[in-house]
Design a protein around this motif. Structure first.
Motif, PDB file in Angstrom:
ATOM      1  N   LEU A 223     -46.241  95.224  -6.147  1.00 14.11           N
ATOM      2  CA  LEU A 223     -44.842  95.410  -5.289  1.00 14.11           C
ATOM      3  C   LEU A 223     -44.013  96.589  -5.983  1.00 14.11           C
ATOM      4  N   PHE A 224     -44.371  96.699  -7.203  1.00 15.34           N
ATOM      5  CA  PHE A 224     -43.346  97.628  -8.018  1.00 15.34           C
ATOM      6  C   PHE A 224     -43.553  99.067  -7.628  1.00 15.34           C
TER       7      PHE A 224
ATOM      8  N   ILE B 162     -42.854  91.591 -18.209  1.00 17.66           N
ATOM      9  CA  ILE B 162     -41.989  91.257 -17.059  1.00 17.66           C
ATOM     10  C   ILE B 162     -41.548  89.797 -17.478  1.00 17.66           C
TER      11      ILE B 162
ATOM     12  N   ARG C 204     -37.967  87.403 -16.976  1.00 19.56           N
ATOM     13  CA  ARG C 204     -36.842  87.224 -16.181  1.00 19.56           C
ATOM     14  C   ARG C 204     -35.641  87.085 -17.081  1.00 19.56           C
TER      15      ARG C 204
ATOM     16  N   GLU D  77     -47.495  89.327 -17.064  1.00 22.15           N
ATOM     17  CA  GLU D  77     -47.833  90.376 -16.326  1.00 22.15           C
ATOM     18  C   GLU D  77     -47.002  91.838 -17.131  1.00 22.15           C
TER      19      GLU D  77
ATOM     20  N   TYR E  69     -35.752  93.508  -8.974  1.00 17.11           N
ATOM     21  CA  TYR E  69     -36.198  92.080  -9.107  1.00 17.11           C
ATOM     22  C   TYR E  69     -37.588  92.035  -9.716  1.00 17.11           C
ATOM     23  N   VAL E  70     -38.400  92.816  -9.376  1.00 14.94           N
ATOM     24  CA  VAL E  70     -39.907  92.745  -9.740  1.00 14.94           C
ATOM     25  C   VAL E  70     -39.718  93.232 -11.290  1.00 14.94           C
TER      26      VAL E  70
ATOM     27  N   MET F 116     -47.566  90.733  -7.848  1.00 11.62           N
ATOM     28  CA  MET F 116     -46.312  91.285  -7.999  1.00 11.62           C
ATOM     29  C   MET F 116     -46.282  92.524  -8.663  1.00 11.62           C
ATOM     30  N   ILE F 117     -47.296  92.899  -9.377  1.00 15.31           N
ATOM     31  CA  ILE F 117     -47.046  94.388 -10.185  1.00 15.31           C
ATOM     32  C   ILE F 117     -47.283  95.363  -8.930  1.00 15.31           C
TER      33      ILE F 117
END
Lengths: 160, 102
Positions: free
Chosen positions: A4-5, A120, A122, B2, A44-45, A1-2
């Motif tokens: 993707l940033f 991170i 949400r 994360e 989103y990330v 996921m990171i």
């Protein structure tokens, strides 16, 4: 996921660099839409799905489409493209690039002294809506008045 | 949980802002100047979202909504002005706007 940033950030930077060196207006607008969608992925990330949806739907989907409609309506033609190609040479980019590089260098210098991590988490639509209906309800009303002013002035400016 | 270093997000916003600034200073077509202004507004919105993630607040997204509204109104008025300019001068060269009196 990171990761993707970083990938989406690289796509945003490359397509924004492509916007400012284009000679064709429609190509530049399409690269700008790509840049905005990449920034929506970054949002989103970072745990801001509401902002990501807003960026994709409103900014890339409404504002830039309005841009495209007006450009198509103006119907600028081939001589504008030739004019653009004659205006754009590498010599024009030297002084703005140096000044921007100085600004960016100062900014990077300040940023390198920060050493914090952001977790991170949400922050979803519920929290944002609670704020919009709660403490920031006046800001929403002022935003709607601003849009009304923009609507009236755009109508008058585009009239014959 | 994360984590991303907060300076990486702000550096991304700074790079996008400086690229928009180069576009505003370099281009002679008024449509490209307006597009580069949009790039700069988007970069400042990104900085607000990075700040929102850093502190875990939702106020950053509220501020981003306000910036988005501002950008929408500015694009509407700016495009109307471009239409007027094109009707008057039949060009999109910003050097045509060098007089104060129309």
């Amino acid at each position: 996921m990171i990761i993707l940033f970083y990938i989406a950030g690289a796509i945003a930077v490359i397509s924004t660099a492509a916007v400012i060196v284009q000679t064709n207006i429609v190509h530049a607008l399409l690269y700008l839409i790509l840049s905005l969608l990449a920034v929506a992925v970054v949002f989103y990330v970072l745990g801001a799905p509401f902002a990501a949806a807003l960026e994709a739907i409103v900014y890339a989907g409404a504002i830039l489409v309005l841009f495209l409609f007006v450009i198509m309506m103006l119907n600028l033609g081939q001589h504008t493209r030739d004019q653009e190609r004659s205006w754009l040479n590498a010599r024009m980019f030297v002084a703005p690039a140096i000044m921007s590089a100085l600004l960016l260098g100062q900014f990077l210098n300040v940023m390198s002294q920060i050493d914090q991590d952001m977790a991170i988490a949400r922050v979803g639509v519920m929290e944002v809506s609670a704020l919009l209906f709660g403490p920031y309800v006046l800001a929403v009303e002022l935003a709607s008045i601003l849009l009304l002013a923009g609507l009236v002035s755009a109508y008058h400016l585009a009239k014959k | 949980m994360e984590t991303i270093p907060v300076e990486h997000g702000l550096i991304l916003a700074g790079i996008l802002f400086c690229l928009g600034l180069i576009g505003v200073l370099t281009r002679r077509n008024i449509v490209f100047v307006l597009m580069s202004l949009e790039v700069m507004l988007n970069a400042s919105g990104l900085a607000f979202i990075v700040a929102a993630t850093r502190w875990g607040h939702a106020e950053g997204q509220v501020m981003f909504l306000m910036i988005l509204t501002l950008a929408a109104a500015e694009v509407a008025v700016g495009l109307g002005l471009i239409i007027q300019m094109f009707r008057r001068y039949q060009t999109v060269d910003i050097s045509a706007l060098s007089e104060m009196k129309g």
